[in-house]
Design a protein around this motif. Structure first.
Motif, short mmCIF file in Angstrom:
data_model
loop_
_atom_site.label_atom_id
_atom_site.label_comp_id
_atom_site.label_asym_id
_atom_site.label_seq_id
_atom_site.Cartn_x
_atom_site.Cartn_y
_atom_site.Cartn_z
N VAL A 1 13.10 -0.75 15.54
CA VAL A 1 14.44 -1.28 15.90
C VAL A 1 14.85 -2.32 14.86
CG1 VAL A 1 15.71 -2.67 17.59
CG2 VAL A 1 14.20 -0.82 18.36
N GLY B 1 5.60 -0.15 22.93
CA GLY B 1 6.94 -0.58 23.34
C GLY B 1 7.91 0.55 23.63
N ARG C 1 5.70 -18.28 20.11
CA ARG C 1 5.58 -17.15 19.18
C ARG C 1 6.45 -17.39 17.94
NH1 ARG C 1 6.36 -10.88 20.79
NH2 ARG C 1 8.52 -11.46 21.26
N1 LIG Z 1 11.94 1.07 23.93
C1 LIG Z 1 12.50 -0.07 23.43
C2 LIG Z 1 11.80 -0.87 22.46
C3 LIG Z 1 12.41 -2.02 21.97
N2 LIG Z 1 13.64 -2.36 22.44
C4 LIG Z 1 14.34 -3.57 21.97
C5 LIG Z 1 14.01 -4.73 22.88
C6 LIG Z 1 13.65 -5.85 21.98
O1 LIG Z 1 14.65 -6.86 22.09
C7 LIG Z 1 13.66 -5.30 20.57
C8 LIG Z 1 12.36 -5.52 19.88
O2 LIG Z 1 11.34 -4.89 20.66
P1 LIG Z 1 9.90 -5.62 20.76
O3 LIG Z 1 8.97 -4.62 21.38
O4 LIG Z 1 9.54 -6.23 19.45
O5 LIG Z 1 10.26 -6.82 21.73
P2 LIG Z 1 9.91 -7.00 23.25
O6 LIG Z 1 8.69 -6.19 23.60
O7 LIG Z 1 11.10 -6.50 24.01
O8 LIG Z 1 9.74 -8.47 23.36
O9 LIG Z 1 13.92 -3.88 20.66
C9 LIG Z 1 14.30 -1.58 23.39
O10 LIG Z 1 15.41 -1.93 23.80
N3 LIG Z 1 13.72 -0.44 23.86
#
Ligand SMILES: Nc1ccn([C@H]2C[C@H](O)[C@@H](COP(=O)(O)OP(=O)(O)O)O2)c(=O)n1
Ligand SMILES: Nc1nc2c(ncn2[C@@H]2O[C@H](COP(=O)(O)OP(=O)(O)OP(=O)(O)O)[C@@H](O)[C@H]2O)c(=O)[nH]1
Length: 226
Positions: A39, A88, A125
């Motif tokens: 992303v 993720g 973080r």
């Molecule tokens: N399947 C996903 C993976 C990431 N995202 C979005 C949500 C986050 O704000 C950013 C970055 O993802 P990242 O996994 O680094 O951050 P978080 O796990 O959400 O803290 O991308 C999403 O909307 N859907």
């Protein structure tokens, strides 16, 4: 040729997906595919998906399923010859079903970490955006405060780690995660780990993967001799 191993790791923001994924990649030689990095790469490259994704992230929301799936699945097609761990993604049932139509998974790791622990972790973080290296002033601080260990470049705190953005993300995460957890439980591949410390969770995950990967490789050897 030994059968490939495919896994996903799920958990709320700050649960340690990235931290544990790096350890898994290092210990088991799996490719760590970070959906968050994908992303951020698209946002930095100002792709159509990246520009759209940024509008949601600024509001502390998840990126819509069709955007995430369009961004993710082509990357998985480049990885057909590798064992990998996807970090993720999926985060919603629609994403889990899209992934399920693209490939079979062996394991779904689910991190169940208390809210207060998540808040504490994300407040401390710091990341180095160009490399995606992650630090924590309490858990794994940089050698020099505010500087990346490898390049010396400045570290930043992510916009969506702010406490006010985090509350919105955690609430939304809880709503969308349950159907995904139920989906993988029904497939018999869900493994949930609950604790406040990664160093206590890690040995259990390592034991699970050692067992699963050696079983898959011995089954593949048997199949190739029959
Ligand atoms: N399947 C996903 C993976 C990431 N995202 C979005 C949500 C986050 O704000 C950013 C970055 O993802 P990242 O996994 O680094 O951050 P978080 O796990 O959400 O803290 O991308 C999403 O909307 N859907
Ligand atoms: N204090 C403490 N911090 C930890 C622990 N495990 C990971 N962290 C830190 O907590 C923060 C979140 O860990 P990540 O691995 O980035 O979590 P994540 O699930 O990938 O987070 P998102 O990318 O936002 O989804 C990072 O700063 C880590 O260094 C732990 O056991 N204790």
């Amino acid at each position: 040729m030994s059968k490939l191993f495919r896994a996903v790791i799920m958990g709320p923001p700050g649960s340690g997906k990235g931290t544990i994924s790096e350890r898994i990649a290092h210990s088991f030689g799996l490719k760590h595919l970070s959906s968050g990095d994908f992303v951020r790469e698209n946002i930095a490259a100002k792709t159509e998906a990246g520009v759209l994704a940024k509008t949601y992230i600024k509001k502390g929301l998840l990126v819509p399923d069709h955007v995430m799936t369009r961004l993710l699945l082509p990357r998985l097609e480049e990885m057909t010859k590798y064992s990998w761990l996807l970090d993720g993604f999926p985060r919603t049932l629609a994403q889990a079903e899209a992934l399920n139509s693209a490939c079979d998974l062996d394991v779904a790791i689910n991190l169940n970490i208390p809210l207060e622990t998540l808040k504490e972790r994300l407040q401390h973080r710091w990341i180095h955006p160009p490399s995606g290296r992650v630090y924590n002033m309490c858990f794994n601080p940089p050698h020099v405060q505010g500087k990346d260990d490898i390049t010396g470049e400045p570290l930043i705190q992510q916009e969506d780690d702010r406490p006010e953005a985090l509350v919105a993300r955690l609430r939304h995460y809880k709503d969308v995660a349950k159907p995904v957890i139920d989906f993988y439980k029904a497939k018999g591949i869900l493994y949930t780990f609950s604790d406040t410390e990664t160093d206590r969770i890690w040995p259990n995950i390592s034991t699970l993967l050692s067992t699963k990967i050696s079983t898959i490789q011995s089954d593949a050897r048997c199949a190739s001799t029959h």
